[in-house]
Design a protein around this motif. Sequence first.
Motif, PDB file in Angstrom:
ATOM      1  N   TYR A  30      44.479  32.631  41.647  1.00  0.00           N
ATOM      2  CA  TYR A  30      43.975  32.467  40.440  1.00  0.00           C
ATOM      3  C   TYR A  30      44.755  31.556  40.468  1.00  0.00           C
ATOM      4  CZ  TYR A  30      42.584  37.253  39.985  1.00  0.00           C
ATOM      5  OH  TYR A  30      42.205  38.450  39.880  1.00  0.00           O
ATOM      6  N   ASP A  34      42.088  28.600  34.822  1.00  0.00           N
ATOM      7  CA  ASP A  34      40.852  30.503  34.943  1.00  0.00           C
ATOM      8  C   ASP A  34      40.664  31.281  34.697  1.00  0.00           C
ATOM      9  OD1 ASP A  34      39.989  29.298  37.934  1.00  0.00           O
ATOM     10  OD2 ASP A  34      41.713  31.118  38.674  1.00  0.00           O
ATOM     11  N   TRP A  35      39.255  31.472  33.916  1.00  0.00           N
ATOM     12  CA  TRP A  35      38.763  32.885  33.153  1.00  0.00           C
ATOM     13  C   TRP A  35      38.711  34.134  34.279  1.00  0.00           C
ATOM     14  CZ3 TRP A  35      39.549  32.419  28.357  1.00  0.00           C
ATOM     15  CH2 TRP A  35      39.989  31.332  26.740  1.00  0.00           C
ATOM     16  N   LEU A  36      39.356  35.382  33.049  1.00  0.00           N
ATOM     17  CA  LEU A  36      38.916  36.767  34.686  1.00  0.00           C
ATOM     18  C   LEU A  36      37.891  37.165  33.362  1.00  0.00           C
ATOM     19  CD1 LEU A  36      42.316  37.322  36.564  1.00  0.00           C
ATOM     20  CD2 LEU A  36      40.380  35.862  37.385  1.00  0.00           C
ATOM     21  N   ASP A 168      44.732  43.781  41.015  1.00  0.00           N
ATOM     22  CA  ASP A 168      44.045  43.277  40.930  1.00  0.00           C
ATOM     23  C   ASP A 168      43.414  42.896  43.065  1.00  0.00           C
ATOM     24  OD1 ASP A 168      43.285  42.067  38.694  1.00  0.00           O
ATOM     25  OD2 ASP A 168      43.774  40.502  38.620  1.00  0.00           O
ATOM     26  N   GLN A 170      40.981  41.213  45.949  1.00  0.00           N
ATOM     27  CA  GLN A 170      40.087  40.263  45.535  1.00  0.00           C
ATOM     28  C   GLN A 170      39.391  40.452  46.405  1.00  0.00           C
ATOM     29  OE1 GLN A 170      42.708  36.959  45.746  1.00  0.00           O
ATOM     30  NE2 GLN A 170      41.813  36.132  44.005  1.00  0.00           N
ATOM     31  N   ARG A 174      35.294  35.176  43.941  1.00  0.00           N
ATOM     32  CA  ARG A 174      34.973  35.118  42.621  1.00  0.00           C
ATOM     33  C   ARG A 174      35.297  36.592  42.441  1.00  0.00           C
ATOM     34  NH1 ARG A 174      35.240  31.287  39.594  1.00  0.00           N
ATOM     35  NH2 ARG A 174      34.673  28.897  41.436  1.00  0.00           N
ATOM     36  N   TYR A 213      35.081  39.941  37.793  1.00  0.00           N
ATOM     37  CA  TYR A 213      34.971  38.539  37.794  1.00  0.00           C
ATOM     38  C   TYR A 213      35.287  36.851  37.330  1.00  0.00           C
ATOM     39  CZ  TYR A 213      31.378  35.003  39.469  1.00  0.00           C
ATOM     40  OH  TYR A 213      30.557  33.421  40.221  1.00  0.00           O
ATOM     41  N   ARG A 214      35.838  36.591  38.194  1.00  0.00           N
ATOM     42  CA  ARG A 214      36.233  34.740  37.807  1.00  0.00           C
ATOM     43  C   ARG A 214      35.691  33.313  38.298  1.00  0.00           C
ATOM     44  NH1 ARG A 214      39.011  30.890  41.075  1.00  0.00           N
ATOM     45  NH2 ARG A 214      38.414  31.616  42.983  1.00  0.00           N
TER      46      ARG A 214
END
Length: 215
Positions: A30, A34-36, A168, A170, A174, A213-214
């Motif tokens: 990240y 960034d927005w998650l 999280d 990954q 994304r 989703y990132r």
Amino acid sequence: MATLARAARAGAALCGLSAALLAAAPAHAYDAGDWLLRVGATQVRPKSDTGKALDGAVGLHANNSVRPSFTVTYMATRNIGIELLGAVPFQHDVRGSGAVGGNIVDTKQLPPTLSLQWHFLPDSRIQPYVGVGLNYTHFFDTKGRGALSSNDVKLTDSWGVAGQIGVDYQLSDRWLLNADVRYIDIDSRVRLNGDTIGRAHIDPWVFTVAVGYRF
């Protein structure tokens, strides 16, 4: 020629090893900005002894509830995230024990929670984090049932502290999988026909699994 053949085989092996290492490398960490967005399911599990009413004559016991949920997280830095939890309204049946038994109250609640998180392994494919924040729980559509069916029953809204641990995983740069657990301090006054008759100490454990989703 033999030397060239050995060199070619060594080069091929090196290319294969490089490809394998690249495939095993962690997904992109990240970054600040960034927005998650995570969407999943959340279970609210109140503690077994939810509270007392009528000077302790009635024990209160709220059941569990599972609903679709979402979180939105903004990564202020690679380590620090600011997260908002939202969900479809949870519904709880409250049972009485002692002087009044059976299902005595139905209620719905929304528990938006704003948390400050610390992601302490930002370069790992598996990214654990801890968080602390503020919860506001709004109770609505509260109705008396059974022995209280003809009465006006209310639960007051609650402000409290929330703690959180989560992780999280990954799947790619994304997409990710998420799981977390929270403990939320939720206390509400129980009102019967306008009079306060007790307090509900709901204090639930809150469990979530989600896909994220990132952006």
